[in-house]
Every structure is written in structure tokens, then in C-alpha cells.
Design an enzyme around this catalytic site. Structure first.
Site, PDB file in Angstrom:
ATOM      1  N   ASP A  17       0.840  -1.200   0.000  1.00 20.55           N
ATOM      2  CA  ASP A  17       0.000   0.000   0.000  1.00 20.55           C
ATOM      3  C   ASP A  17       0.879   1.256   0.000  1.00 20.55           C
ATOM      4  OD1 ASP A  17      -2.145   1.725   0.081  1.00 20.55           O
ATOM      5  OD2 ASP A  17      -2.439   1.531   2.249  1.00 20.55           O
ATOM      6  N   HIS A  42      -2.093   0.152  11.939  1.00 15.64           N
ATOM      7  CA  HIS A  42      -1.980  -1.252  11.540  1.00 15.64           C
ATOM      8  C   HIS A  42      -0.534  -1.619  11.258  1.00 15.64           C
ATOM      9  CE1 HIS A  42      -3.215   1.369   8.110  1.00 15.64           C
ATOM     10  NE2 HIS A  42      -2.074   0.922   7.621  1.00 15.64           N
ATOM     11  N   ASP A  92      -0.440   8.500  10.557  1.00 12.95           N
ATOM     12  CA  ASP A  92      -1.269   8.010   9.467  1.00 12.95           C
ATOM     13  C   ASP A  92      -2.624   7.534  10.011  1.00 12.95           C
ATOM     14  OD1 ASP A  92      -1.472   7.027   6.664  1.00 12.95           O
ATOM     15  OD2 ASP A  92      -1.640   5.092   7.670  1.00 12.95           O
ATOM     16  N   GLU A 123      -3.137  12.933  10.242  1.00 13.86           N
ATOM     17  CA  GLU A 123      -3.799  12.742   8.943  1.00 13.86           C
ATOM     18  C   GLU A 123      -5.267  12.434   9.202  1.00 13.86           C
ATOM     19  OE1 GLU A 123      -4.543  10.054   5.076  1.00 13.86           O
ATOM     20  OE2 GLU A 123      -3.997   9.160   6.976  1.00 13.86           O
TER      21      GLU A 123
HETATM   22  C1  GLC Z   1      -3.406   6.905   4.709  1.00  9.09           C
HETATM   23  C2  GLC Z   1      -2.438   7.015   3.542  1.00  9.09           C
HETATM   24  C3  GLC Z   1      -2.900   6.129   2.442  1.00  9.09           C
HETATM   25  C4  GLC Z   1      -2.977   4.711   2.944  1.00  9.09           C
HETATM   26  C5  GLC Z   1      -3.816   4.605   4.243  1.00  9.09           C
HETATM   27  C6  GLC Z   1      -3.619   3.296   4.938  1.00  9.09           C
HETATM   28  O1  GLC Z   1      -4.657   7.371   4.398  1.00  9.09           O
HETATM   29  O2  GLC Z   1      -2.342   8.351   3.125  1.00  9.09           O
HETATM   30  O3  GLC Z   1      -2.044   6.228   1.325  1.00  9.09           O
HETATM   31  O4  GLC Z   1      -3.571   3.902   1.969  1.00  9.09           O
HETATM   32  O5  GLC Z   1      -3.460   5.588   5.170  1.00  9.09           O
HETATM   33  O6  GLC Z   1      -2.436   3.239   5.658  1.00  9.09           O
END
Ligand code: GLC
Length: 614
Positions: A116, A159, A259, A301
Site C-alpha cells: 500500500d 496497523h 497516518d 492525517e
Molecule cells: C493513509 C495514507 C494512504 C494509505 C492509508 C492506509 O490514508 O495516506 O495512502 O492507503 O493511510 O495506511
């Protein structure tokens, strides 16, 4: 006792009671709390001399990051410069971009193809082999600090990857490790969760749980099936993740992007988003950082509507994150590009400007993720604009299908059930630079560049810190090669995560190139922003009525200086009418003297008008 230890104890004393209270309320575990404090002391002792100096300087000037000279840039290390050493070799280029804060996109160990974009961390203390080592990271942060560049990294605490040591042990049936995640041996509780928990990736990774046939269990996976949600009810998870945070802070990281922060606490029969316990955890993390490494900042975020974002600042007495993304403003900006109507953007900016000046937002035109159309639909509805059809319009517009659009890009996670879809594309492609380049249409290219520059000029005037996406400074367009890579092909976010094209960078020294024009026009704005105090994030900022629906007016005021920015979101000429009795202003870009009562702007034009009051 050493001076450092004295400062540690002083800082611990300041926060100890509140930290203990919150910890005990959550975990009721005195020995784990004692362990936490002990380890905080060790991390503090291990911190190197230079970082300790940084701590002392910033503790004495806690507003250091609110100055007008802060400008960020985010990039993937491999895309930008191959590896960490490559980034260290490119610091001069970053200085030329006037950047003094770099966000290194996820670089910790992960499984290729199940990463990811690096947001599935397999080891929080190991750098991906292809990017370098922890030593390289330390060398890079040191080299950055010598050039007064701050370094930001992602701290993915919601996670781990399923390849993380804990996940591997949990999968083998080790109870202690299973308790660090959410494991269920039958579908009852997972299906109860599914009733109230929305989906993050409805198309690319539907559902919130993954069945593990070998383990005979379901595991909670809010994001991709290989990203296992951590269980913060277990104090071992919290403590260990805090040790990882402090370990990385000691490698010289200045800013931690937490995140997916709204997701870190789960409760049955809720949406598992923004639960009160999330704030307890972030507040504890803030205090732990302030005690061990006070020069470090937290950036949350929170990709949600403003009412949900703002609580992550905490209160003035009990702050949580230092900075948050201004996501709704970003999405509203693109809505304004597509509609040429600044009214909603103005409302949005007014809401942000009404918040306390302690709150610092990170402003951006786009990032590594998709653009979700999270707008204030209540407000739009009063104008007769309905959510579903408007999202459809925006997606059509930016794909280049509707209206007078020159944009190029692709949909992301189009949900056949709700009809919802998000959008991917680089700033340049969304402004029409890709199309004009392809069609070799000089006039269209000029218009597209004007739009691109006007959007940056407007972003620089917003309240907070601007962050560029690496490559935007030369107008990099969409990269369609991800479709040929089976590991990326399904995730259209790779469209706007292309590698930096250093051949094109050479064009910035060549007259008449799009790259050169964008780079130099941006650099000029960056220099103005750096020079003028009135761009500081704690300046008074408000919007200004211009009596033209396509012209946005923003006013900043600080210490006897006033700056009015006017931004024309239409490709046609417009005139802004400002109620002012101030007399003449100076246009900072052209040096011209202007009476701002009636200002003519070219299509996608803008101006920065300044006045000093003695
Ligand atoms: C945040 C990141 C994204 C990712 C998600 C899961 O939103 O910006 O890119 O897929 O977290 O970790």
C-alpha cells in the site's frame, strides 16, 4: 545528575500527572506505566547531542514552525532520487526549490506488492533494503538539519503489515500476539462491526475483515487485507508503538505524520472513527514527545469534514496534534476550478480563518492520495446543487469530459453501489498542462500554466504551511506506466505518484520551456512568501468581497502590514471591486502601484497587493 536528565525530569514532572491519569484510565496498569516512563528516560539519554540542542532551541521558541519561511515538499524516496543517499545528494536542488521541510513518504520495511505504497509496515526499525539503512536515514536527517531542512515521516500506527513479526506470531496461534490485533474465530462479531463501520476501499479492498484460512480466524483489516489493525486496548501495543516512535525520533525525524489517526480505536456498534479514546492516545503521544524530544511535531492525517478534523488539535491547554491537513479546503479548491464560482471556497476559508491562531494547517493542492469530494453539500444544496450529481460532474470534469475542461485524470474506488468515486491526477494534469503538451497547443499551455501558478499563489496565502508534491514544481503530468505493473495496476493513485523526471528538470535552465516557466514563477512566489512576514501562520487572515463570483480575495494582516491577494478562477478577464479607503497598494509581483478599488485580472490571473501602515 546530568543537565539533560534534569531537563527530562522537569518535562516529565510537567506532564506526569496527566499522562498517568490518562494511561490508568485507559489501561489501569501501573507496572506498564512505570515501564513506559522508564523507557522514555532511556530514549532521552540515547538522544544525540545535536538533537538535544535542537530540543533546547525549540523548547525556547515553540512557535518556530509558524513562521512565513516554512515550505514543505513531499515525495517517495525512490521516485525522487533512488534511495536515501540519493536524496542527500539532491539537497541543493531542494534548497533551490526554497523547501525547508521534506516529507519522506513511507520508507520502512514492507513487502513489495503488498505494501500500500509503504503504508503496511513489516518492521518499524528497518529501512527498506532498496532505499538504504537506518544509518543512511540518520546521515540524511543530519545533512538536512545542517541545511536547516526538517524531515517528516509517516508513522503508521493504526496497523502493521501481515509480515510484521507480531502478525506472523499471531497467525501461528500465539495468544499474546493475537491479542495485539482483532482476531475472531467466527463471523458473528465481524458481521456486527460491518453493520456500522463504513469501507475505506470499497472497490479495491471491500469489507473490514479478512478470513485467514490457515489460522482459522478472521482478522480486522480496515484498509487492505494485508494491513492488520492494531488493538490499542492492549497496553503492550501502545507502549511498543511509542517506543518505535521515540526510536525514530532519535534518528533525527522532526515531524511525524500520524497516518489514519481517526481509526486507531475500535468499538462495536460505532463507526470506529474519531472515538474519544483516539484523542486520549494522541494526547498521550503528544506528552511523551514533549517529554523526550520536544523539538518533534505531530501532524495528524484526518481526511474528514472540518468538524471532525479540528478536535485533533486538542485544546489550547491540552494540545494533541501540532498540525493537521486542510483537506476540505483542498477539495473545495478543485470544486472552484471546475465551477469558476468561489462562494463555497470563501465559506470554507472563513471557517478555517475563524479558528484559533494556535492551530496550524498544512495546505496542499494534492498529495499521494486521491481527492475525495468531501465538500459542504448542505451549503451547496441551498444553491440547488445536489451531492450525487455534483460529484459526478466533478469526476467528469476532471476526466476531461464535461464543461470547459482541459483536465486529465482517472477515477479511484468508484463504488457501483453508492455511485461514489474519488479522483486521481497530478496538479499539472488537472490544470490542463498534460493535454496542452500532448496537443502542442501553445496558447492552451499558457492558460494551463497560469491556472497552475494562480492555484499555488492562492495556496501560499491560506492560513498555515504550504506543502508541494515533488515534481509539481516543474509541472509533472500523470504517469500511466503503473498500468503495466501488475502490483500497481489496480490502484490508480499510482497515476500521480510517478518518478521524478530529472531530464525535465534540466529544462528549468532553458528559456521558453514549460518546466522553466513553472519553476521560476513558483520560485518567485516562494521568495516573496519567505520575505514577507505577513505570510506567517499566525497572521490575521480573512476573505474579502470582490463582487465577482470567480475572483477570490484573501487579506492577511500582521504588525502594521496588510496584504490583499486576488485570484481569478475563471479563464476570462475579471474585475475585482474592493471596498477600501486605504489608498495605494504595491503589487509585489510587478512592483506596480495599484488602487485596489477596481483591479483588472487576466484569465487565471492573480496579484499580491501590499500596504504598510506606519
Ligand atoms: C493513509 C495514507 C494512504 C494509505 C492509508 C492506509 O490514508 O495516506 O495512502 O492507503 O493511510 O495506511
Amino acid at each position: 545528575m546530568s543537565r539533560e536528565m534534569e531537563s527530562f525530569i522537569r518535562r516529565l514532572e510537567k506532564h506526569h500527572d496527566e499522562l498517568r491519569w490518562l494511561y490508568m484510565e485507559l489501561y489501569d496498569n501501573g507496572s506498564m506505566f512505570a515501564e513506559l516512563c522508564d523507557r522514555m528516560g532511556s530514549f532521552c539519554l540515547e538522544r544525540n547531542e545535536e538533537l538535544k540542542k535542537r530540543d533546547a532551541v525549540r523548547e525556547a521558541d515553540p512557535n518556530w514552525y509558524k513562521q512565513n519561511d516554512v515550505l514543505g515538499m513531499m515525495f517517495y524516496i525512490d521516485n525522487f532520487a533512488g534511495n536515501m543517499k540519493g536524496v542527500a545528494d539532491r539537497l541543493e536542488y531542494l534548497e533551490k526549490c526554497n523547501v525547508n521541510y521534506i516529507h519522506l513518504m513511507p520508507f520502512l520495511d514492507t513487502v513489495e506488492g503488498r505494501s500500500d505504497g509503504g503504508y503496511a509496515v513489516a518492521d518499524f526499525r528497518k529501512v527498506q533494503d532498496k532505499l538504504g539503512s537506518m544509518e543512511d536515514l540518520e546521515n540524511l536527517t543530519k545533512a538536512c538539519h545542517e541545511k536547516k531542512i526538517n524531515v517528516c515521516m509517516d508513522f503508521v500506527m493504526n496497523h502493521t503489515s501481515d509480515a510484521h513479526e507480531w502478525a506472523r506470531k499471531a497467525r501461528e496461534g500465539n495468544g499474546e500476539y493475537m491479542s495485539r490485533y482483532f482476531f475472531f474465530d467466527n463471523p458473528d462479531i465481524p458481521s456486527q462491526y460491518e453493520r456500522t463501520v463504513p469501507q475505506v476501499f470499497p472497490t479495491t479492498a471491500p469489507g473490514n475483515f479478512t478470513w485467514l484460512p490457515d489460522a482459522g480466524h478472521y482478522v480486522m483489516t480496515t484498509f487492505y487485507p494485508y494491513q492488520w489493525d492494531l488493538n490499542y486496548r492492549n497496553p503492550r501495543v501502545f507502549n511498543e508503538m511509542m517506543y518505535n516512535f521515540l526510536y525514530l525520533a532519535n534518528r533525527g525525524i522532526d515531524i511525524f505524520r500520524i497516518d489514519a489517526v481517526p481509526y486507531i480505536w475500535k468499538e462495536l456498534n460505532t463507526s470506529c472513527r474519531n472515538l474519544p479514546r483516539v484523542h486520549t492516545i494522541v494526547r498521550m503521544m503528544r506528552m511523551i514527545g514533549e517529554v523526550v524530544c520536544p523539538s518533534v511535531l505531530l501532524l495528524g492525517e484526518v481526511v474528514m469534514e472540518p468538524e471532525k478534523v479540528v478536535p485533533y488539535f486538542g485544546t489550547v491547554e491540552k494540545p494533541e496534534c501540532h498540525m493537521l491537513y486542510n483537506v476540505t479546503t483542498m477539495a473545495t479548491t478543485w470544486h472552484t476550478v471546475a465551477t469558476r464560482d468561489v462562494r463555497l471556497l470563501r465559506e470554507q476559508l472563513n471557517a478555517v480563518n475563524g479558528l484559533p491562531k494556535e492551530y496550524v494547517f498544512l495546505n496542499y493542492l494534492r498529495c499521494h492520495d486521491d481527492i475525495g469530494w468531501g465538500l459542504d453539500y448542505g451549503s451547496l444544496l441551498r444553491e440547488g446543487i445536489e451531492e450525487r450529481s455534483h460529484k459526478q460532474y466533478l469526476n467528469d470534469y476532471f476526466q476531461g469530459y464535461a464543461g470547459d475542461s482541459n483536465s486529465r485524470g482517472e477515477l479511484y474506488n468508484a463504488d457501483p453501489v453508492t455511485g461514489d468515486a474519488r479522483f486521481c491526477g497530478t496538479t499539472a494534469s488537472m490544470c490542463g498542462i498534460e493535454k496542452a503538451g500532448f496537443e502542442q497547443d501553445k496558447e492552451a499551455m499558457e492558460k494551463a500554466i497560469d491556472l497552475d501558478i494562480m492555484l499555488h499563489a492562492y495556496m501560499f496565502m491560506q492560513s498555515g504551511i504550504p506543502v508541494l508534491y515533488g515534481g509539481d514544481e516543474i509541472g509533472q503530468v500523470n504517469d500511466y506506466t503503473y498500468k503495466e505493473d501488475p502490483l500497481k495496476a489496480k490502484d490508480s493513485r499510482y497515476l500521480h505518484r510517478g518518478a521524478m523526471n530529472w531530464e525535465l528538470v534540466k529544462n528549468i535552465e532553458r528559456h521558453g520551456t514549460a518546466e522553466g516557466e513553472i519553476f521560476h514563477r513558483l520560485a518567485e512566489l516562494e521568495r516573496i512568501r519567505k520575505r514577507e512576514k505577513v505570510f506567517a501562520s499566525d497572521a490575521q487572515t480573512c476573505t474579502v468581497e470582490t463582487y465577482d463570483r470567480s475572483v477570490l480575495g484573501i487579506c492577511r494582516e500582521m504588525e502594521g502590514e496588510k496584504l490583499i491577494g486576488l485570484f481569478n478562477f475563471s479563464e476570462s478577464e475579471s474585475t475585482a471591486w474592493i471596498n477600501t479607503t486605504d489608498g495605494e497598494y504595491v503589487d509585489l509581483c510587478s512592483g506596480r502601484k495599484i488602487w485596489p478599488a477596481e483591479v483588472h485580472l487576466s484569465g487565471y490571473g492573480f496579484c499580491y497587493l501590499k500596504k504598510t501602515f506606519l
